[in-house]
Design a protein around this motif. Sequence first.
Motif, mmCIF file in Angstrom:
data_model
loop_
_atom_site.group_PDB
_atom_site.id
_atom_site.type_symbol
_atom_site.label_atom_id
_atom_site.label_comp_id
_atom_site.label_asym_id
_atom_site.label_seq_id
_atom_site.Cartn_x
_atom_site.Cartn_y
_atom_site.Cartn_z
ATOM 1 N N ASP B 270 0.749 -1.243 0.057
ATOM 2 C CA ASP B 270 -0.012 0.038 -0.204
ATOM 3 C C ASP B 270 1.044 1.263 -0.049
ATOM 4 O OD1 ASP B 270 -2.339 -1.469 -0.003
ATOM 5 O OD2 ASP B 270 -2.499 -1.469 2.175
ATOM 6 N N TYR B 271 1.969 1.193 0.467
ATOM 7 C CA TYR B 271 2.756 2.499 0.782
ATOM 8 C C TYR B 271 3.429 2.768 -0.457
ATOM 9 C CZ TYR B 271 6.753 -0.732 1.908
ATOM 10 O OH TYR B 271 7.486 -1.663 1.931
ATOM 11 N N LEU B 273 1.611 2.563 -3.255
ATOM 12 C CA LEU B 273 0.327 3.139 -3.915
ATOM 13 C C LEU B 273 0.405 4.829 -3.200
ATOM 14 C CD1 LEU B 273 -1.771 2.471 -5.859
ATOM 15 C CD2 LEU B 273 -3.229 2.160 -3.695
ATOM 16 N N LEU B 274 0.497 4.903 -1.966
ATOM 17 C CA LEU B 274 0.375 6.380 -1.622
ATOM 18 C C LEU B 274 1.640 7.073 -2.089
ATOM 19 C CD1 LEU B 274 -0.684 8.369 0.507
ATOM 20 C CD2 LEU B 274 1.230 7.705 2.052
ATOM 21 N N LYS B 276 2.893 6.853 -5.096
ATOM 22 C CA LYS B 276 2.629 7.116 -6.184
ATOM 23 C C LYS B 276 1.694 8.270 -6.288
ATOM 24 C CE LYS B 276 3.435 2.794 -8.790
ATOM 25 N NZ LYS B 276 2.868 1.668 -9.179
ATOM 26 N N LYS B 278 1.293 10.547 -4.250
ATOM 27 C CA LYS B 278 1.658 11.799 -3.985
ATOM 28 C C LYS B 278 2.246 12.547 -5.258
ATOM 29 C CE LYS B 278 4.211 10.719 -0.571
ATOM 30 N NZ LYS B 278 4.972 10.667 0.826
ATOM 31 N N ARG B 288 13.706 5.026 -3.725
ATOM 32 C CA ARG B 288 13.401 5.507 -2.216
ATOM 33 C C ARG B 288 12.582 4.816 -1.347
ATOM 34 N NH1 ARG B 288 13.915 10.146 0.889
ATOM 35 N NH2 ARG B 288 12.105 10.770 2.216
ATOM 36 N N HIS B 289 11.348 4.424 -1.913
ATOM 37 C CA HIS B 289 10.389 3.947 -1.219
ATOM 38 C C HIS B 289 10.404 2.344 -1.457
ATOM 39 C CE1 HIS B 289 7.701 7.174 0.084
ATOM 40 N NE2 HIS B 289 8.582 7.906 -0.788
ATOM 41 N N ALA B 290 10.618 1.935 -2.547
ATOM 42 C CA ALA B 290 10.532 0.230 -2.677
ATOM 43 C C ALA B 290 12.125 -0.414 -2.106
ATOM 44 C CB ALA B 290 10.119 -0.020 -4.072
ATOM 45 N N ARG B 292 14.707 0.378 -0.615
ATOM 46 C CA ARG B 292 15.168 0.222 0.947
ATOM 47 C C ARG B 292 14.348 -0.929 1.619
ATOM 48 N NH1 ARG B 292 15.894 4.984 4.766
ATOM 49 N NH2 ARG B 292 16.404 3.821 6.610
ATOM 50 N N ASN B 293 13.101 -1.263 1.276
ATOM 51 C CA ASN B 293 12.521 -2.130 1.849
ATOM 52 C C ASN B 293 12.663 -3.534 1.459
ATOM 53 O OD1 ASN B 293 10.576 -1.106 4.133
ATOM 54 N ND2 ASN B 293 10.024 0.347 2.202
ATOM 55 N N LEU B 366 18.958 -0.061 8.136
ATOM 56 C CA LEU B 366 17.825 0.143 6.946
ATOM 57 C C LEU B 366 16.483 0.128 7.736
ATOM 58 C CD1 LEU B 366 19.221 -2.157 4.592
ATOM 59 C CD2 LEU B 366 19.186 0.358 4.283
ATOM 60 N N PRO B 368 14.025 0.906 10.653
ATOM 61 C CA PRO B 368 14.124 1.765 12.247
ATOM 62 C C PRO B 368 13.284 1.009 12.926
ATOM 63 C CG PRO B 368 12.743 2.963 10.625
ATOM 64 C CD PRO B 368 13.579 1.814 9.584
ATOM 65 N N ARG B 369 12.527 -0.032 12.670
ATOM 66 C CA ARG B 369 11.638 -0.865 13.582
ATOM 67 C C ARG B 369 12.514 -1.870 14.533
ATOM 68 N NH1 ARG B 369 7.564 -2.662 8.840
ATOM 69 N NH2 ARG B 369 9.907 -2.795 8.072
ATOM 70 N N ARG B 371 14.973 -3.179 16.981
ATOM 71 C CA ARG B 371 15.515 -2.446 18.208
ATOM 72 C C ARG B 371 16.743 -3.607 18.679
ATOM 73 N NH1 ARG B 371 15.108 1.511 17.019
ATOM 74 N NH2 ARG B 371 13.394 3.024 17.478
#
Lengths: 371, 372
Positions: B270-271, B273-274, B276, B278, B288-290, B292-293, B366, B368-369, B371
């Motif tokens: 979904d992110y 889609l968001l 795009k 934008k 940048r969005h795809a 890295r993940n 890479l 941030p979630r 810990r």
Amino acid sequence: MDGSTQDILTVKKLQVNFHTFAGQVKALDGVDLSVKRGEVLGLVGESGSGKSVTALSIEGLLPQNAEVVGGQIILNGKDLLTEKQGEIRTARLREMAMVFQDPLTYLNPVLTVGSQILEILETDRRVFTPVVVAARLEDLNKAAREGTLTEKETREKASLEALLAEQTLGRREFKRLAKAYAVAILGRVRLPEPERMFKMYPFELSGGMRQRTMIAMALVRRPALLIADEITTALDVTVQAQILKLLRELKDQIDASILLITHDLAVVAEICDRVAVMYAGNIVEVAEVGELFKNPLHPYTQGLLAAIPRPDAVRGELTSIKGSVPNLIYPPSGCRFHPRCPSAFEKCPLSKPPLVEARAGHYVECFLYGG
Amino acid sequence: MKLYEYAIRRILLMGLVLFGLSLFMFYLTRGFLPPSFALAPYITPRMNDAQKLALAQSLGVATKSCASFQAFSAFQQSCLVPVWAQYTQWLGNVLSGNWGYTLLPTAGPAAKTTTIFFSRFPFTAQLAVMGAILTILIGIPLGIVSATHNNKLPDHISRIVSLGGYSIPQFWFGYVLLIIFVLYARIGGLGLLPGSGSLATNCAICFANVVTPKAVTGAPILDGIISGNLHFAWDSFVAMILPAVTLSITSIGALTRIVRSSMLEVLRQDYILLAKSKGLQERVVIYRHALRNALLPAVTVAGLLTAFLFGGVVVIEIVFDLPGVGYTSLQAVNVFDINFVELYVLVTALIIVVTNLAVDIIYAKLDPRIRY
Ligand SMILES: Nc1ncnc2c1ncn2[C@@H]1O[C@H](COP(=O)(O)OP(=O)(O)O)[C@@H](O)[C@H]1O
Ligand SMILES: [Mg+2]
């Protein structure tokens, strides 16, 4: 429902199919819709009626298996369906913005809230330079009126005023102002401690906060059209109320038209000016909100409203009409509602009824009212 | 927890892993082989039996009460030391750097295990690093192109390349490359690339008669650069082209497939889609969005790929006749040079654990979630 220039958006006879293994899903069957400048148009309908597909068609973001079979989508006078990809992208950047349903999955987990806002502004520095400069100047002017302007700020004000005429800004300067502007927008959507929020990651925020940041991402572009697709559905009831309150506030502050998609008639009653009712890929009725609640014409709308004892008291889930939503691979012939319709007669299965203006400004797609 | 605290904890854990591994290896060699094998790395040719016995006792392989070297060689009960008692002695020795003499026939008499090992190791490291660089430089872009052109021509090509790379036996591919670039592609009577050895001497694109500089790092390309002898560096580099390509084809195939599938998965999120919606440029959405993940799963297999590359050098060193430590270790196995083999296993294991630590740290950077 002519494509008059007071409409920011006009959708005409939009037909969208999905190619699936099971067959062709005829998801939109000639959708007619228009959003006037400055108004909030509610789009309601059961789940699966094609609300999201309509929104994604407008954004030009349908999935790969979708095919636009026919129709027009006219935004600000341009038919988006005939534009090039690059033009549609620019339209997404400058003219329309969409806020999605589930605030968790729509934010990139590895990027900070701030960078996900800043990147929008940085996509087109030329376009957003006046915006960020004006935002900073507004602050400075406010400080000037209150007499709290420092000497440094006075100089900055003068140089920015000069800049506003030239509209060029160095990269670093742009970034500084863009950041200040983004933080200000985070404040506008009522996020606490916007400076800190700016550096946070989505997973550090609550559902309501995430939805606010998504709204901020839309506001930052000053869109002419804001599409909100069930933005409260994934949230807790109390948070839903807060987000709706925010939307009501913003509605008066920004000069965007809003296409508010929901399946909650209570929400419609609260903030919309007009409402369009959707059923199985068709807009079946459009009217002013008061008019629609008082005088529902389409049997489907009547069923929806009857399902809610008092529209101001109960949040109605739109599920209490006899029968179920049709399979859109083999949709019913003629009027798609006829198998569930209490008033269906012999004409209904034969052809699709036209959209007629049954009363002033009140349109309905049903043979009971002519056509 | 702070990053350095996490790193320290992980380093302690690494020590534990290596300790366990050395114990396991030690038991495999000492528990099943006659005790004379343990002595062998420390014997020099001119030793008499009394000296050998004294050596065995000082190494903790024979008991103090052992009567003679003959008794020790005949495994007399009175001479045998339990394996666990031998281990502490051995550990003391190797930790103080005493790995004895290597039994490799090619190494000459009284050549220290560590000397031989560390003179050849940098070459292998150079090969593995070049393989890793090629893997990353080719695997990641190929995976991205494949995903962003899903089911179009570039995707088909990339899938053929990756599936091929993944399934072709390396040694065979190495010989094919040799035939093409050394035998067929000839310029002015010389093959385009050199056929074997660590230095390109007879090939169309290399310099003739280069001087070999003094070994500083032991990795020829680096040594050439450090000593300012760029001709030597170039020739060493040219000699590495075919070996590095051969070494990396399997890992390129693996990485391409991982990047492709995770990129496809991420592009459905979904992110994206968001992003795009934008109005961001395609390039920003992808990189940048795809990306890295999508790289997260690829980073997790980096440790695995490193292990694979270091394991793969053995075959490559044989095919291209290279003086690395991989092939040497294979020879060490054949002559029961257990100290050499143990050194090889432990150093390789060390590299892999360190890579895994680096991977975890990069992963946390890479994502941030995460810990610690
Ligand atoms: N990617 C897709 N593939 C196939 N069918 C789809 C896809 N997306 C939506 N549809 C179909 O389109 C119709 C409308 O869906 P949607 O617009 O999501 O409804 P809603 O009004 O709940 O937002 C549904 O029948 C759904 O099955
Ligand atoms: Mg929906």
